[in-house]
Structure formats: structure tokens, C-alpha cells
Design an enzyme around this catalytic site. Structure first.
Site, PDB file in Angstrom:
ATOM      1  N   LYS A  38       9.489 -11.092  19.364  1.00  0.00           N
ATOM      2  CA  LYS A  38       8.471 -10.684  18.398  1.00  0.00           C
ATOM      3  C   LYS A  38       7.170 -10.561  19.239  1.00  0.00           C
ATOM      4  CE  LYS A  38       6.584 -11.839  13.951  1.00  0.00           C
ATOM      5  NZ  LYS A  38       6.812 -10.675  13.481  1.00  0.00           N
ATOM      6  N   HIS A  55      10.093 -17.540  15.513  1.00  0.00           N
ATOM      7  CA  HIS A  55      10.871 -16.201  15.389  1.00  0.00           C
ATOM      8  C   HIS A  55      11.374 -16.233  16.683  1.00  0.00           C
ATOM      9  CE1 HIS A  55       8.426 -15.186  11.837  1.00  0.00           C
ATOM     10  NE2 HIS A  55       9.600 -14.384  11.737  1.00  0.00           N
ATOM     11  N   PRO A  78       4.413  -7.887   4.499  1.00  0.00           N
ATOM     12  CA  PRO A  78       4.636  -8.394   5.660  1.00  0.00           C
ATOM     13  C   PRO A  78       6.280  -8.935   5.732  1.00  0.00           C
ATOM     14  CG  PRO A  78       3.526 -10.069   4.576  1.00  0.00           C
ATOM     15  CD  PRO A  78       3.234  -8.924   3.864  1.00  0.00           C
ATOM     16  N   ASN A  79       6.865  -9.027   4.530  1.00  0.00           N
ATOM     17  CA  ASN A  79       7.843  -9.709   4.341  1.00  0.00           C
ATOM     18  C   ASN A  79       8.883  -9.225   3.044  1.00  0.00           C
ATOM     19  OD1 ASN A  79      10.664 -11.437   4.029  1.00  0.00           O
ATOM     20  ND2 ASN A  79       9.587 -12.763   5.660  1.00  0.00           N
TER      21      ASN A  79
END
Length: 267
Positions: free
Chosen positions: A161, A157, A125-126
Site C-alpha cells: 500500500k 495494511h 475510501p472504503n
């Protein structure tokens, strides 16, 4: 003689992350872009689309790729609905796959698991090295403090998003649960919710402006608190991490890999 550069195929090349990937791939001596895959801006030179010099790599649809632009590794920053398509393509073509697309549902995760039976797959996810260090520190803090700490996670964010909470925030919560015994998430609070109960993790999502990503994990005890925060100033940390992941994955055996494997490898 220098080693041959790793040939990168980029799926989702015309998105915000894809365009920055094109720019930074062009600056990295370890890799070269050979395929820019997208449904928009077909035929346009990927370098020109990204605001840099022409690269001689036209944007193509996935089905139009041929032997001349066959990559060594594919990086995906597209849309959850497109992940099964690229996963199936990589499985059939025996190509390693790096996935940075977030907001995946169970069927999309299953497509990656099926691909990992045939090719190396790294889905995170990152991709930021600093965020993955944050994950390690959060796990250690949760283990040390145990169930005595009240844990709250706040993520922020940009307003565009689409998924909430972020995949990174969900992963941070999973790490806290595994290390501390917490067993449920509470998404925001409103009204007469009563006293905070033992074993819950508060999760809060902020959507505003153009913030590329910020995550804070708060551990509160009686008398003091510990806050661990990662703040992205731009998308470059995610992009460089994805390139590192592609370099790491080239030549690996089939299976599922994680960013911690990249960190430990020194790529």
C-alpha cells in the site's frame, strides 16, 4: 421478465481490486462487465486475465471505448493520477462514476466535484458495508463520549500500500473530530513528546505482509476503554460494496453520493 442487467465499465481492471471485481461481477445477476479499461494487457480477454472463463470483453485503453462497449456505470479502482481522466470521461459521456481509488490529492478531489455537477458520483475510501457501519458507530461513540475520551486510531495494511494513513483511517478521524470537538491529528509518537494534550487524535499506520485492511478506533476514559474494530479477511467486502454502489448509482441524478446512501437504499 427479469430486469436488464446494469452494464459495468471497470477502470483499473488489471489491478488487484480490478481482477477480483471481474470475478465477482461475472457471478452477480444484477450486472455484466462490458468494458475492461487499463493500460496493461491490452487485447487480453478480461475473464481469462482474472482466471475465470472468457467473457468476450477485451482489455482496452480508455480512448478505444466505443458505442458497443458503452457502460451504464463506471467503477474506478486505478491510481490517483488517473482519476481526473476517468472523471472527465464520465462527465463528457454522461456516465455515473463509482470511485474506490484512495490517496487522492486536492486537484483529484476537485475533478470528482466537477464531474458531480454533471453526473452522479460516489467516491468512498472504503466500499465495505461493514466498514461504513463502523463509521456510523464511531461517530455515535465520539458524540456520546465527547472530548473526555482519548482517541487513538490504528490501521494495518499490506506492505504494498502506497498511501498512509489509509483513506478509511482519515475518514474515521474526520468523523471523530466532527462529533467530539477534537481538532488535530498526531501521526505516531517518538521521543520526549510530553503528556497527551486534550483534543488530539493519535494516528498509527502499520504496513506488513498481505493484510487487506484492519482499522481500530480506541476510546479511552479513566477506568475503562471502548475499542471498535473492523478486520477485512480478503478484498471481497470492498468489491461487493463497489458493485452495490454501481447498482445504486445507475439512473440517479447528478450529484455527490456516499456509501451511507447505498446502505439506506437497501441495494
Amino acid at each position: 421478465m427479469s430486469a436488464a442487467r446494469i452494464r459495468i465499465g471497470l477502470h483499473g481492471a488489471m489491478g488487484r481490486m480490478g481482477l477480483r471485481l471481474i470475478q465477482l461481477i461475472s457471478e452477480d445477476p444484477r450486472v455484466e462487465l462490458v468494458a475492461a479499461i487499463d493500460r496493461s494487457r491490452i487485447g487480453e480477454d478480461a475473464g481469462v486475465a482474472a482466471g475465470i472463463r472468457p467473457l468476450g470483453v477485451p482489455v482496452r485503453a480508455l480512448e478505444d471505448l466505443g458505442p458497443a462497449n458503452r457502460p451504464d456505470v463506471v467503477i474506478d479502482f486505478s491510481h490517483p493520477s488517473a482519476v481526473p481522466l476517468i472523471a472527465d470521461y464520465c462527465r463528457r459521456e454522461k456516465l455515473p462514476l463509482v470511485v474506490g481509488t484512495t490517496g487522492l490529492e486536492a486537484a483529484q478531489q476537485q475533478a470528482l466535484e466537477q464531474a458531480a455537477a454533471a453526473v452522479p458520483v460516489l467516491a468512498s475510501p472504503n466500499m465495505s458495508r461493514a466498514v461504513n457501519l463502523l463509521m456510523k458507530l464511531v461517530s455515535e461513540a465520539a458524540s456520546a463520549m465527547g472530548p473526555a475520551a482519548d482517541v487513538e486510531i490504528v490501521e494495518r495494511h499490506h506492505k504494498l500500500k502506497k498511501d498512509s494513513p489509509s483513506g478509511t483511517a482519515i475518514r474515521l478521524a474526520e468523523l471523530v473530530m466532527a462529533a467530539s470537538g477534537a481538532d488535530r491529528l498526531v501521526h505516531g509518537r517518538e521521543g520526549q513528546v510530553g503528556e497527551r494534550t486534550r483534543g488530539e487524535i493519535g494516528m498509527h499506520a502499520v504496513r506488513a505482509g498481505d493484510c487487506p485492511g484492519e482499522h481500530t478506533v480506541l476510546f479511552a476514559l479513566g477506568g475503562d476503554t471502548l475499542e471498535l474494530t473492523h478486520r477485512a479477511l480478503n478484498r471481497d467486502g470492498f468489491v461487493r460494496g463497489a458493485i452495490d454502489a454501481a447498482v445504486f448509482l445507475a439512473g440517479k441524478s447528478p450529484g455527490s453520493y456516499a456509501m451511507r446512501d447505498v446502505l439506506e437504499s437497501g441495494c
